[in-house]
Design an enzyme around this catalytic site. Structure first.
Site, short mmCIF file in Angstrom:
data_model
loop_
_atom_site.label_atom_id
_atom_site.label_comp_id
_atom_site.label_asym_id
_atom_site.label_seq_id
_atom_site.Cartn_x
_atom_site.Cartn_y
_atom_site.Cartn_z
N HIS A 241 -7.90 8.33 -7.24
CA HIS A 241 -9.34 8.06 -7.16
C HIS A 241 -9.95 8.97 -8.22
O HIS A 241 -10.30 10.12 -7.95
CB HIS A 241 -9.90 8.37 -5.76
CG HIS A 241 -9.31 7.46 -4.72
ND1 HIS A 241 -9.35 7.73 -3.38
CD2 HIS A 241 -8.66 6.28 -4.83
CE1 HIS A 241 -8.74 6.75 -2.71
NE2 HIS A 241 -8.32 5.86 -3.57
N TYR B 220 -7.48 -8.05 6.77
CA TYR B 220 -6.71 -7.33 7.78
C TYR B 220 -7.08 -7.89 9.16
O TYR B 220 -8.19 -7.66 9.64
CB TYR B 220 -7.02 -5.83 7.70
CG TYR B 220 -6.92 -5.31 6.28
CD1 TYR B 220 -5.69 -4.91 5.76
CD2 TYR B 220 -8.04 -5.26 5.44
CE1 TYR B 220 -5.59 -4.46 4.44
CE2 TYR B 220 -7.95 -4.81 4.13
CZ TYR B 220 -6.72 -4.41 3.64
OH TYR B 220 -6.61 -3.97 2.33
N GLU C 231 -8.78 -4.42 -5.73
CA GLU C 231 -7.87 -4.41 -4.59
C GLU C 231 -8.45 -5.00 -3.32
O GLU C 231 -8.60 -4.31 -2.32
CB GLU C 231 -7.38 -2.99 -4.33
CG GLU C 231 -8.47 -1.92 -4.28
CD GLU C 231 -7.89 -0.53 -3.97
OE1 GLU C 231 -7.18 -0.41 -2.97
OE2 GLU C 231 -8.15 0.40 -4.76
N GLU D 59 -3.43 -5.37 -5.28
CA GLU D 59 -4.14 -4.37 -6.10
C GLU D 59 -3.51 -4.27 -7.48
O GLU D 59 -2.30 -4.07 -7.61
CB GLU D 59 -4.06 -3.00 -5.41
CG GLU D 59 -4.65 -1.87 -6.24
CD GLU D 59 -4.72 -0.55 -5.48
OE1 GLU D 59 -3.89 -0.34 -4.58
OE2 GLU D 59 -5.61 0.25 -5.80
N HIS E 14 -13.17 -2.16 3.31
CA HIS E 14 -13.14 -1.13 2.26
C HIS E 14 -13.72 -1.67 0.96
O HIS E 14 -13.97 -2.87 0.82
CB HIS E 14 -11.72 -0.58 2.04
CG HIS E 14 -10.67 -1.59 1.64
ND1 HIS E 14 -10.58 -2.09 0.37
CD2 HIS E 14 -9.68 -2.18 2.36
CE1 HIS E 14 -9.55 -2.93 0.31
NE2 HIS E 14 -9.01 -3.02 1.51
N HIS F 285 -4.69 3.57 5.51
CA HIS F 285 -3.96 4.69 4.92
C HIS F 285 -2.71 5.00 5.76
O HIS F 285 -2.44 6.15 6.08
CB HIS F 285 -4.86 5.93 4.80
CG HIS F 285 -5.88 5.79 3.71
ND1 HIS F 285 -6.95 6.63 3.57
CD2 HIS F 285 -6.00 4.90 2.71
CE1 HIS F 285 -7.68 6.25 2.52
NE2 HIS F 285 -7.11 5.20 2.00
N ASP G 152 -1.73 2.52 -9.58
CA ASP G 152 -2.10 2.33 -8.16
C ASP G 152 -1.98 0.83 -7.89
O ASP G 152 -2.87 0.07 -8.22
CB ASP G 152 -3.53 2.84 -7.95
CG ASP G 152 -4.00 2.66 -6.51
OD1 ASP G 152 -3.18 2.30 -5.65
OD2 ASP G 152 -5.20 2.89 -6.26
N ASP H 68 1.72 -0.02 -1.06
CA ASP H 68 0.68 0.51 -1.95
C ASP H 68 1.25 1.80 -2.52
O ASP H 68 1.37 2.80 -1.80
CB ASP H 68 -0.60 0.76 -1.15
CG ASP H 68 -1.76 1.26 -2.01
OD1 ASP H 68 -1.52 1.70 -3.15
OD2 ASP H 68 -2.90 1.23 -1.51
N ARG I 114 -3.05 -7.00 1.13
CA ARG I 114 -3.87 -6.45 0.04
C ARG I 114 -3.12 -6.70 -1.26
O ARG I 114 -1.89 -6.65 -1.29
CB ARG I 114 -4.13 -4.95 0.24
CG ARG I 114 -4.92 -4.31 -0.90
CD ARG I 114 -5.52 -2.94 -0.55
NE ARG I 114 -4.55 -1.88 -0.34
CZ ARG I 114 -4.22 -1.38 0.85
NH1 ARG I 114 -4.75 -1.85 1.95
NH2 ARG I 114 -3.31 -0.42 0.95
N ASP J 297 7.67 30.67 3.53
CA ASP J 297 7.67 30.99 2.10
C ASP J 297 7.96 29.75 1.25
O ASP J 297 8.39 29.85 0.10
CB ASP J 297 8.67 32.11 1.79
CG ASP J 297 10.09 31.73 2.18
OD1 ASP J 297 10.27 30.64 2.78
OD2 ASP J 297 11.01 32.51 1.92
N HIS K 184 -11.99 1.50 -7.60
CA HIS K 184 -12.29 2.91 -7.89
C HIS K 184 -11.76 3.20 -9.27
O HIS K 184 -10.87 2.48 -9.76
CB HIS K 184 -11.67 3.84 -6.83
CG HIS K 184 -10.20 3.63 -6.60
ND1 HIS K 184 -9.24 4.13 -7.44
CD2 HIS K 184 -9.52 2.95 -5.64
CE1 HIS K 184 -8.04 3.77 -7.00
NE2 HIS K 184 -8.18 3.05 -5.91
#
Ligand code: GLY
Ligand code: MN
Ligand code: MN
Length: 444
Positions: free
Chosen positions: A365, A393, A389, A413, A354, A247, A275, A264, A411, A41, A358
């Site tokens: 996004h 890697y 961004e 961004e 990548h 991710h 972001d 990130d 990265r 619940d 965006h």
């Protein structure tokens, strides 16, 4: 903290008018997001549907907007909401209720959500077009079609159409959300400011031996302290080679001396999110190899930001980043050959897999088309907001790259507001050069 635009009835009324004018005559039906069960619940934290909140500012679940144009610059809007309920409010908290919804949110009428199916037929009968997105709630769709069918049976002798035509309103709403209005830009600036403060706090707090989630707690505590009720997406706090997992969400590794930490993360406020990604050394100083890769990514990111000009294709930043990163991969002795050829052959892809940008807004996004129906790329207009961004890697076991680079993931961004003249970097105050980052890590 800036003014909360989400309770400004005049603002939401003008947004509704703009959408209804773009859709044309017809009846808009727009439910908010459904609640979702976490376990037993226990529900997941609730967040209203982005389109619904954009047009109403109404925060509660079990709500629907019904609206239609009534003439030039005029419309009629109706909210269906949870009614006041003394018993339920003891458990779940206060509700605006029907009277509160009408008074506070600037709609013309409000009803209890349970009355929707009784009220809907008279609205449907008055419109030749209905704007509703199918597929989100199949049970709702079935009931709506039942009403269409009932209307068709009742009006069978009438010249067709006996029931309305159904059209999807979401592309029209997405097109409106793509160019941010002044209130959304204010919210995005607030989100950016809070997000930068969180990243700074994380840089100052990170130490060898801490878990990634401990740094996440510092970052998100700063978001909350500054007025952001939640994140725009789950924070990625990725140390060492975890940064190569795009991710990464485990956030549970204990950090070691010499690691880089990629964060990130973005704070949401007044329905909009930032972001931001920064990558910094846990022990406060970049190694020579880390600094070499960092400089390559930073140079690419600056080239990408410079490409976000009014009239440019939305992916101009990606093209600029790819060219710059490829040049960097040659300098780092990962690739050999002419940059033009290497770019055309996509030879950068194993280490930059990548996209670069965006749309950003209410959703990390965000909605909005990236190309026309004919396939031409969207052109940037003042008021659009997008991320830039780039990253590199190098997995720990990647034998194609010099040994010193293996296990490095970086990265960078930022969030960019397209404006007449130079692009505005909403997140410009986040430390970004090596010197700025090393100072921030030292708490300066
Ligand atoms: N934080 C998700 C992204 O950068 O796209
Ligand atoms: Mn992003
Ligand atoms: Mn991001």
């Amino acid at each position: 903290m800036s003014r909360d635009a989400s309770f400004d009835p005049a603002l939401h009324r003008s947004r509704r008018q703009r959408i209804l004018d773009a859709l044309g005559d017809g009846l808009l039906l727009l439910p908010t997001a459904a609640e979702s069960v976490r376990n037993g619940d226990v529900l997941h934290e609730y967040r209203p549907g982005s389109d619904f909140h954009f047009l109403t500012g109404f925060p509660e679940p079990e709500a629907l907007l019904l609206a239609f144009r009534t003439g030039k610059a005029r419309h009629h809007s109706v909210l269906f909401v949870r009614p006041r309920d003394v018993e339920r409010e003891i458990w779940d908290g206060r509700r605006h209720g029907v009277v509160g919804a009408r008074r506070r949110f600037g709609v013309d009428e409000a009803f209890a959500f349970g009355e929707l199916w009784r009220e809907l037929p008279r609205f449907l009968a008055a419109h030749r077009r209905v704007f509703h997105r199918l597929g989100v709630d199949p049970a709702f769709d079935r009931r709506l079609f039942d009403l269409f069918g009932a209307q068709a049976r009742r009006d069978r002798r009438r010249a067709p159409p006996a029931h309305p035509v159904l059209e999807d309103p979401l592309p029209t709403i997405a097109a409106a959300r793509l160019v941010k209005d002044a209130a959304e830009i204010t919210s995005l600036r607030a989100a950016a400011e809070i997000t930068v403060a969180g990243h700074r706090a994380a840089m100052a707090a990170a130490r060898t031996g801490m878990h990634e989630f401990e740094v996440q707690a510092v970052l998100e505590a700063e978001f909350r302290r500054r007025g952001s009720p939640r994140n725009g997406y789950p924070s990625i706090v990725a140390s060492g080679a975890n940064a190569c997992v795009l991710h990464y969400h485990d956030n549970d590794r204990r950090m070691r001396a010499g690691d880089l930490l990629l964060i990130d993360a973005g704070a949401e406020i007044h329905g909009s999110t930032a972001d931001v990604t920064r990558t910094f050394p846990v022990s406060g100083r970049f190694t020579a190899a880390q600094a070499a890769v960092y400089r390559v990514v930073l140079r690419a990111q600056l080239a990408g930001i410079a490409a976000c000009r009014v009239g440019a294709a939305w992916d101009a930043a990606h093209k600029a980043c790819v060219r710059s990163l490829t040049r960097g991969l040659v300098e780092l002795r990962v690739l050999r050959g002419g940059v033009g050829h290497l770019v055309r052959a996509s030879r950068y892809k194993p280490w930059y897999m990548h996209g670069t940008s965006h749309w950003l807004g209410r959703d990390v996004h965000d909605v909005g088309a990236y190309q026309s129906e004919a396939g031409a790329p969207q052109r940037l207009r003042a008021g659009m907001v997008l991320t830039v961004e780039p990253g590199l890697y190098f997995a720990r076991n990647d034998r194609r790259v010099p040994r010193a680079l293996r296990g490095i993931g970086i990265r960078i961004e930022d969030d960019v507001l397209v404006a007449r003249g130079k692009p505005q970097v909403l997140t410009a105050s986040a430390p970004k050069t090596i010197a700025e980052i090393e100072s921030a890590c030292a708490g300066v």
